[in-house]
Design a protein around this motif. Sequence first.
Motif, mmCIF file in Angstrom:
data_model
loop_
_atom_site.group_PDB
_atom_site.id
_atom_site.type_symbol
_atom_site.label_atom_id
_atom_site.label_comp_id
_atom_site.label_asym_id
_atom_site.label_seq_id
_atom_site.Cartn_x
_atom_site.Cartn_y
_atom_site.Cartn_z
ATOM 1 N N ASN A 1 0.879 -1.366 -0.005
ATOM 2 C CA ASN A 1 -0.089 0.163 -0.235
ATOM 3 C C ASN A 1 0.588 0.680 0.123
ATOM 4 O OD1 ASN A 1 -2.143 -1.754 0.204
ATOM 5 N ND2 ASN A 1 -2.829 -1.134 2.453
ATOM 6 N N ALA A 2 1.852 1.612 0.580
ATOM 7 C CA ALA A 2 2.929 2.501 0.754
ATOM 8 C C ALA A 2 3.797 2.431 -0.583
ATOM 9 C CB ALA A 2 3.879 2.052 1.574
ATOM 10 N N MET A 3 4.165 1.927 -1.392
ATOM 11 C CA MET A 3 4.354 1.914 -2.359
ATOM 12 C C MET A 3 3.229 2.309 -3.586
ATOM 13 S SD MET A 3 6.860 1.655 -4.778
ATOM 14 C CE MET A 3 8.235 0.165 -4.980
ATOM 15 N N GLY A 4 1.477 2.393 -3.230
ATOM 16 C CA GLY A 4 0.951 2.938 -3.983
ATOM 17 C C GLY A 4 0.332 4.749 -3.894
ATOM 18 N N ILE A 5 0.790 4.513 -2.667
ATOM 19 C CA ILE A 5 0.899 6.019 -2.095
ATOM 20 C C ILE A 5 1.571 6.462 -2.614
ATOM 21 C CG2 ILE A 5 0.827 7.151 0.182
ATOM 22 C CD1 ILE A 5 -0.203 5.210 1.296
ATOM 23 N N PHE A 6 3.143 6.512 -2.739
ATOM 24 C CA PHE A 6 3.782 6.744 -2.924
ATOM 25 C C PHE A 6 4.288 7.109 -4.633
ATOM 26 C CE2 PHE A 6 6.997 4.458 0.218
ATOM 27 C CZ PHE A 6 5.971 5.733 1.689
ATOM 28 N N ILE A 7 3.920 6.212 -4.913
ATOM 29 C CA ILE A 7 3.833 6.166 -6.441
ATOM 30 C C ILE A 7 2.172 7.318 -7.260
ATOM 31 C CG2 ILE A 7 3.019 5.213 -8.586
ATOM 32 C CD1 ILE A 7 4.271 2.605 -7.660
ATOM 33 N N GLY A 8 1.629 7.488 -6.187
ATOM 34 C CA GLY A 8 0.148 8.410 -6.871
ATOM 35 C C GLY A 8 0.575 9.580 -6.854
ATOM 36 N N LEU A 9 1.108 9.371 -4.668
ATOM 37 C CA LEU A 9 1.741 11.140 -4.703
ATOM 38 C C LEU A 9 3.211 11.730 -5.711
ATOM 39 C CD1 LEU A 9 1.243 10.690 -0.892
ATOM 40 C CD2 LEU A 9 -0.063 12.105 -2.062
ATOM 41 N N GLY A 10 3.638 11.002 -6.050
ATOM 42 C CA GLY A 10 5.149 11.374 -6.865
ATOM 43 C C GLY A 10 4.473 11.966 -8.434
ATOM 44 N N ALA A 11 3.307 10.616 -9.299
ATOM 45 C CA ALA A 11 3.227 11.013 -9.998
ATOM 46 C C ALA A 11 1.566 12.526 -10.162
ATOM 47 C CB ALA A 11 2.246 9.839 -10.584
ATOM 48 N N THR A 12 1.119 12.374 -9.309
ATOM 49 C CA THR A 12 0.420 13.788 -9.001
ATOM 50 C C THR A 12 0.626 14.883 -8.818
ATOM 51 O OG1 THR A 12 -1.587 12.343 -7.811
ATOM 52 C CG2 THR A 12 -1.216 15.113 -7.319
ATOM 53 N N ALA A 13 2.782 15.269 -8.299
ATOM 54 C CA ALA A 13 3.305 15.896 -7.989
ATOM 55 C C ALA A 13 3.931 16.219 -9.278
ATOM 56 C CB ALA A 13 4.778 15.912 -7.287
ATOM 57 N N LEU A 14 4.587 15.467 -10.248
ATOM 58 C CA LEU A 14 4.434 15.122 -11.223
ATOM 59 C C LEU A 14 4.359 16.264 -12.514
ATOM 60 C CD1 LEU A 14 7.321 12.298 -12.099
ATOM 61 C CD2 LEU A 14 7.782 15.226 -11.321
ATOM 62 N N LEU A 15 2.740 15.597 -12.790
ATOM 63 C CA LEU A 15 1.410 16.334 -13.335
ATOM 64 C C LEU A 15 0.912 17.667 -12.908
ATOM 65 C CD1 LEU A 15 -0.849 13.368 -14.087
ATOM 66 C CD2 LEU A 15 0.821 14.370 -15.619
ATOM 67 N N SER A 16 1.037 18.023 -11.611
ATOM 68 C CA SER A 16 1.241 19.537 -10.985
ATOM 69 C C SER A 16 2.050 20.075 -11.237
ATOM 70 C CB SER A 16 0.988 19.199 -9.845
ATOM 71 O OG SER A 16 -0.161 18.662 -9.089
ATOM 72 N N ALA A 17 3.429 19.907 -11.160
ATOM 73 C CA ALA A 17 4.653 20.798 -11.682
ATOM 74 C C ALA A 17 4.315 21.395 -13.424
ATOM 75 C CB ALA A 17 6.236 20.232 -11.755
ATOM 76 N N THR A 18 4.403 20.413 -13.929
ATOM 77 C CA THR A 18 3.677 20.497 -15.642
ATOM 78 C C THR A 18 3.278 21.803 -15.797
ATOM 79 O OG1 THR A 18 4.543 18.223 -16.160
ATOM 80 C CG2 THR A 18 4.046 19.524 -18.068
ATOM 81 N N ALA A 19 1.577 20.925 -15.150
ATOM 82 C CA ALA A 19 0.607 22.159 -15.332
ATOM 83 C C ALA A 19 1.429 23.285 -14.901
ATOM 84 C CB ALA A 19 -0.464 21.749 -14.644
ATOM 85 N N MET A 20 1.821 23.635 -13.570
ATOM 86 C CA MET A 20 2.297 24.829 -12.528
ATOM 87 C C MET A 20 3.228 26.045 -14.089
ATOM 88 S SD MET A 20 1.830 27.367 -11.260
ATOM 89 C CE MET A 20 1.138 27.095 -9.889
#
Length: 477
Positions: free
Chosen positions: A420-439
């Motif tokens: 579950n921790a791996m899933g959380i890390f992947i989800g938060l990391g991907a969300t951060a990268l997508l948000s960085a691109t959008a910003m």
Amino acid sequence: MSSLPNSGEFLGHPKGLFLLFGTEMWERFGYYGMRAILVLYLVAITQDGGFGWSNADALSLYGTFTMAVYLTPLFGGWLADNVLGQRKAIIIGGILMAAGHFIMGVPHAAVAGMEENVFYLGLALLCIGNGLFKPNISTMVGDLYQEGDKRRDGAFTIFYMGINLGGALGPLAAGGVAALFNWQAGFIVAGIGMVISVIMQLVLSKKYLGDIGVVPAAKLSAAQSSTGKKEPLTNVEKDRIKVIFTMSVFSIIFWMGFEQAGGLMNIFANDYTNRMLMGFEVPASWFQSLNSIFIIIFAPLVAMIWLKLDKREPNSPVKFAIALVFLALGFLTMMLALITEGSGEGTMQISMMWLVLFYLFHTLGELCLSPIGLSMVSKLAPLRLASLLMGIWFLCTAIANKIAGLVGSFIGEGHEAVNNAMGIFIGLGATALLSATAMYLLSDKLVDWMHGAEGQHEPHTQEHILAEELEVAAIKQ
């Protein structure tokens, strides 16, 4: 108008600055000491003096508590401005917070059958006291200096160093005592820090602060209040408000990931990290000091980098994007830790160095984003809406803390927690990268909407930029 007695100077600054430095340092010592052991206490089995809660329940409560920490100052600031004055608000808030710490330190045997009710009372007092204390102490620093005094930036640099010093020492002291004796002793250590903070204000404030913060701000400004009609918002003001709302929403993504530190990552450090160092087991709570330590070390370096870049220094939205990339790098670090050292077993133990890297990346991200927040609102907000829009910024931070607790709660228990921790890390990391691109893609448009406010009237000196980097503490408070 507040007057300051001639109590002398120390290191070229009014001695009152160092009183505020100490007051805030000891309050942060107490708060971060308590926060470092809070989740660990909730999940500890009853035989070890804890409540034996599930990870999900503990992290959900942690999210609610940290959300309240950012909401209550909206009411506490209003009370100080209109009724109490800053000094009374700080003292009352400090007393309530000290009581909250000590109530949480009451042994379970002394309140048998009512342990959780007593615990909730302690948390409630901490939230209320924080609301009175938090929004008022920083504003008093500026009141020590006349308008245009060039020492003001340096004063905030010193003050924010005090905050981070308290944030570094609190988890070490409270966490160490909790590991050596029991959880309640750790909360009592936090309470002692808060008592020292209150005593300093009660004994020394009259001498070193004069009447600063005694009279509510609303009364002081009543004579200058405008009686004219409210003007409608101009197109420039509307555009600038769009910038504030946009960047406030993106800040939720950052703080949602960053605030895993006191919850999910605290549990990860406790259960899934090899903390043995030369025969000594490092308390899991001690990792909560890394952020403040890294701020003290790296804030001057980040300030120097911005200074060297000069005209090539990234604008505020691009700095936001860089911060989100650093956030993603932190979670990538934990993903690599699980891939390289994970066994797929619930008993997995990773190296402590992965956690150190995680906190380093997130601190670098914080230094790129956090100083922008308050500065952005103060530069862009129409004067008549400044307090409201500042409240929006803190509201988004509060929402982020609650979401952080909910996201972390998906870690589950035992065997399933690693996956579950791996899933959380992947989800938060991907969300951060997508948000960085959008910003990044939005950055030019956002700068256009600022209508020249970006970088306007700001001295580009190392001292000024260092003060900005250290204003992360203004958010962390």
